[in-house]
Scaffold this motif. Structure first.
Motif, mmCIF file in Angstrom:
data_model
loop_
_atom_site.group_PDB
_atom_site.id
_atom_site.type_symbol
_atom_site.label_atom_id
_atom_site.label_comp_id
_atom_site.label_asym_id
_atom_site.label_seq_id
_atom_site.Cartn_x
_atom_site.Cartn_y
_atom_site.Cartn_z
ATOM 1 N N VAL A 146 -0.934 -6.301 46.457
ATOM 2 C CA VAL A 146 -1.364 -7.202 45.202
ATOM 3 C C VAL A 146 -1.801 -8.464 45.867
ATOM 4 N N ALA A 147 -3.133 -8.593 45.955
ATOM 5 C CA ALA A 147 -3.768 -9.951 46.465
ATOM 6 C C ALA A 147 -4.317 -10.753 45.414
ATOM 7 N N GLY A 148 -4.057 -11.972 45.441
ATOM 8 C CA GLY A 148 -4.668 -13.036 44.325
ATOM 9 C C GLY A 148 -4.703 -14.464 44.948
ATOM 10 N N MET A 149 -5.526 -15.123 44.258
ATOM 11 C CA MET A 149 -5.888 -16.391 44.436
ATOM 12 C C MET A 149 -5.853 -16.963 43.122
ATOM 13 N N GLY A 150 -5.579 -18.269 42.993
ATOM 14 C CA GLY A 150 -5.655 -19.092 41.795
ATOM 15 C C GLY A 150 -5.384 -20.653 42.058
ATOM 16 N N ILE A 151 -4.858 -21.106 40.728
ATOM 17 C CA ILE A 151 -4.505 -22.621 40.856
ATOM 18 C C ILE A 151 -3.102 -22.892 40.184
ATOM 19 N N GLY A 152 -2.579 -23.646 40.716
ATOM 20 C CA GLY A 152 -1.042 -24.033 40.381
ATOM 21 C C GLY A 152 -0.875 -25.436 39.821
ATOM 22 N N PHE A 153 0.284 -25.651 39.126
ATOM 23 C CA PHE A 153 0.660 -26.931 38.688
ATOM 24 C C PHE A 153 2.279 -27.216 38.851
ATOM 25 N N ARG A 154 2.377 -28.509 39.304
ATOM 26 C CA ARG A 154 3.772 -28.887 39.743
ATOM 27 C C ARG A 154 4.330 -29.623 38.308
ATOM 28 N N PHE A 155 5.311 -29.330 37.696
ATOM 29 C CA PHE A 155 6.114 -30.004 36.939
ATOM 30 C C PHE A 155 7.541 -30.483 37.301
#
Length: 215
Positions: free
Chosen positions: A206-215
């Motif tokens: 499972v290969a993925g790329m994306g965006i993340g957010f820190r809370f």
């Protein structure tokens, strides 16, 4: 005046520096993933020389990571994907014989190597439980065997993970991630009073790329 301008510039640079993930933070990522099975199939019982294959799938994924320490995080991965099942060997002429949805919640324990770096690699290992649902036979299978019900057993196995977070602002980062999931099932094809089975190891990358957010 020059000193004040210099101090203001330093302060602005500090504020612009991406903040680092730390103990107690929650990281939320949204990825686009490609699920590529490395399947190995046994014979479909009662049909000599027959096997099945499992197709790739592209879907969105959401995951949540809780940082227990600056270096250690626990990640819950949520996604659902749809896969075609094709005939191989003596039944290859049937083309796709079924399709199914898979819900594979995965929990990994991660080690983040450089929580204060501009590039933050991590490794993870954990467990996966895959639920196969809404499996259906295709018209070609129904024509060959008669009206057929398809059921796939759920799977429990391990998961391995590697990835990297690259911060772009105080709260936002880019993520690249790859996982290997130990996944196996038994397909059960019921045509009237006849039950045919096939054991399949799916073992997807499972290969993925994306965006993340820190809370």
């Amino acid at each position: 005046m020059t000193k004040l301008m210099l101090l203001a510039g330093v302060g602005a640079a500090i504020l612009a520096t991406p903040a680092f993930a730390k103990e107690g933070d929650v990281l939320v990522r949204a990825r686009a993933i490609v699920v590529a099975p490395n399947e190995r199939s046994g014979e479909v019982s009662g049909i000599p020389g027959s096997k099945v294959g499992v197709g790739d799938s592209v879907m969105p994924e959401v995951d949540f990571t809780y940082m227990a320490t600056d270096h250690i995080g626990a990640e819950l991965i949520l996604a659902t994907t749809k896969h075609s099942v094709s005939g191989r060997g003596t039944i290859s002429g049937l083309g796709d014989v079924a399709n199914t949805w898979v819900l594979p919640p995965t929990l990994t324990l991660q080690y983040h190597f450089a929580p204060e770096g501009k590039v933050r690699p991590y490794l993870g290992a954990g467990v996966n439980y895959s639920v196969f649902y809404s499996a259906k036979a295709t018209p070609s299978l129904n024509t060959a065997l008669g009206a057929t019900k398809v059921k796939l057993d759920d799977s429990f196995g391990y998961a391995l993970q590697a990835g990297v977070d690259i911060p772009v602002s105080e709260k936002v980062f880019v993520n690249f991630d790859v996982k290997y999931i130990d996944m196996k099932t038994t397909a059960r094809l019921t045509s009237g009073a006849t039950l045919r089975t096939a054991r399949v190891k799916i073992d997807p990358i499972v290969a993925g790329m994306g965006i993340g957010f820190r809370f």
